[in-house]
Scaffold this active site. Structure first.
Site, PDB file in Angstrom:
ATOM      1  N   ARG A   1      -8.333 -54.123  -7.181  1.00 54.57           N
ATOM      2  CA  ARG A   1      -6.673 -54.473  -7.100  1.00 54.57           C
ATOM      3  C   ARG A   1      -5.988 -54.667  -8.148  1.00 54.57           C
ATOM      4  NH1 ARG A   1      -5.862 -59.588  -7.646  1.00 54.57           N
ATOM      5  NH2 ARG A   1      -7.970 -60.523  -6.599  1.00 54.57           N
TER       6      ARG A   1
ATOM      7  N   HIS B   1      -4.039 -60.921  -5.205  1.00 54.07           N
ATOM      8  CA  HIS B   1      -5.149 -61.420  -4.568  1.00 54.07           C
ATOM      9  C   HIS B   1      -3.807 -61.596  -3.124  1.00 54.07           C
ATOM     10  CE1 HIS B   1      -8.194 -62.359  -1.243  1.00 54.07           C
ATOM     11  NE2 HIS B   1      -7.894 -63.818  -1.026  1.00 54.07           N
TER      12      HIS B   1
ATOM     13  N   TYR C   1      -6.729 -65.491 -14.590  1.00 54.35           N
ATOM     14  CA  TYR C   1      -8.111 -65.075 -14.464  1.00 54.35           C
ATOM     15  C   TYR C   1      -8.714 -64.041 -15.357  1.00 54.35           C
ATOM     16  CZ  TYR C   1      -7.144 -63.273  -9.450  1.00 54.35           C
ATOM     17  OH  TYR C   1      -6.379 -62.714  -8.816  1.00 54.35           O
TER      18      TYR C   1
END
Length: 397
Positions: free
Chosen positions: A288, A292, A301
């Site tokens: 990805r 998200h 992160y």
């Protein structure tokens, strides 16, 4: 207290199990046919399936991947401009979706999560209708029966149970059809889910049922490496495809950025399921690239170097390299693909702007197929409640 008597052979079995658990997991080979450099390799099983893909089909793959990426960009922009409540990007996962979607046949039924926009495109779902749910004007947006493409499922992994139940229904229908010598083509089901959803109990339960009943279902896991902010290595110590061994059916890891390999593996898996040989788990190893959802900030992160490394494996770039190197597409083709993408974006934007908020009374009318006294009572209460606001406004004027 007396000692527990174990059946003969149990101690040896327990010892073997303990040793297996302590041993490092065997590496799982990944099926790859088209490398990041655009060079086509071979595979002892899946090259035969890849040979079925003619140049025109390859151009369709590229055009669809480019169109859905352009749609993704436009949808993200619409959300940022306040036209959508939320958006779920797919950039980076185009090959996994376009390749698997094109491997399906019209009679197959698809159960998506909430990110399968590319599969929706392949199944001829109007992408402007797909945005109704994200604009908050519909619980769905399209009729699943028209394209055998189910409504998006926002509850993680719930669709895997639905998919297996549907597949078991197909089994029974085909058994009945067999008794009447029906010539209808056999069907299978694809259940899409992510690496994060694979940790849900629903996935385990659905695979248990699928294995027990030999259901014609393909579990398609898009391992995009991040379940929101949790990396895959935290969720599993073995490749996700290995989990299929525990249920007794095949598991295959495929390069999810290689549209040719994804198509070949999915075609094989669907044939396996349609022929009554049971379920298959496919792990599409992809990434990805974006967030998200548009409510997420991946810079919190993960490292930018990681994203950069995966951009080097971009699914569109590698297929473009192959098409150009083999002389299968010229500059006019790529110009037309870009123009088609811009036209799709224009259509989606104008249609989204024209979406009207439906009368909430329609929600009451769609709970049951026929009128229900309890719903009528609730509607009457709502009408009275709403009228109170109108009276207060008139009094203030």
């Amino acid at each position: 207290m007396g000692s527990t008597q174990l059946p003969p052979g149990t101690e040896e079995s327990l010892a073997a199990t303990t040793a297996l658990a302590a041993a490092p997991s065997e590496p799982t080979e990944m099926v790859q046919l088209l490398g990041p450099d655009g060079t086509l390799g071979s595979d002892p099983v899946f090259s035969d399936y890849a040979k079925r893909i003619d140049p025109e089909k390859l151009r369709v793959f590229y055009a669809d991947m480019a169109r859905i990426r352009r749609f993704d960009q436009e949808s993200t922009a619409l959300q940022r401009q306040g036209e959508l409540a939320l958006w779920v990007p797919l950039t980076g996962q185009e090959a996994a979706q376009i390749g698997s979607g094109h491997a399906s046949q019209p009679q197959d039924y698809i159960f998506p999560t909430y990110r399968e926009h590319g599969v929706a495109l392949v199944r001829n779902v109007d992408l402007a209708e797909l945005l109704k749910q994200f604009r908050g004007v519909s619980n769905g947006g399209w009729d699943p029966r028209e394209n055998n493409f189910h409504l998006y499922t926002l509850v993680l992994a719930a669709q895997t149970l639905h998919a297996v139940g549907y597949a078991m229904g197909i089994q029974r229908d085909q058994k009945s059809a067999g008794a009447t010598d029906s010539t209808d083509p056999k069907a299978a089901v694809i259940a899409y889910f992510g690496d994060g959803a694979s940790s849900e109990g629903d996935v385990h339960e659905s695979m248990v049922f699928a294995a027990s009943y030999n259901a014609p279902v393909v579990f398609f896991c898009q391992n995009n490496h991040w379940a929101i902010s949790v990396p895959t290595e935290v969720q599993t110590k073995v490749p996700l495809a290995n989990r299929a061994k525990g249920y007794g059916f095949p598991g295959i890891r495929v390069d999810g950025n290689d549209v040719i390999a994804v198509h070949a593996v999915t075609e094989w898996a669907l044939e396996h399921a349609r022929e009554g040989r049971g379920p298959v788990l496919i792990e599409a190893y992809t990434y990805r690239v974006g967030a998200h959802t548009t409510a997420d900030d991946p810079t919190k992160y993960r490292e930018s170097a990681e994203e950069a490394a995966w951009r080097e494996k971009d699914p569109l770039d590698r297929l473009e390299k192959y098409l150009r190197a083999e002389g299968l597409a010229d500059e006019a083709f790529f110009d037309q693909v870009k123009a088609d993408g811009d036209e799709l974006a224009k259509y989606v934007r104008s249609t989204t702007h024209g979406l009207e908020v439906p009368d909430i009374r329609e929600a009451f009318a769609s709970v049951y197929a026929e009128q229900h006294p309890l719903i009528a009572e609730e509607l009457a209460w709502f009408e009275e409640y709403s009228a109170g606001f109108e009276s207060d406004q008139e009094a203030s004027n």
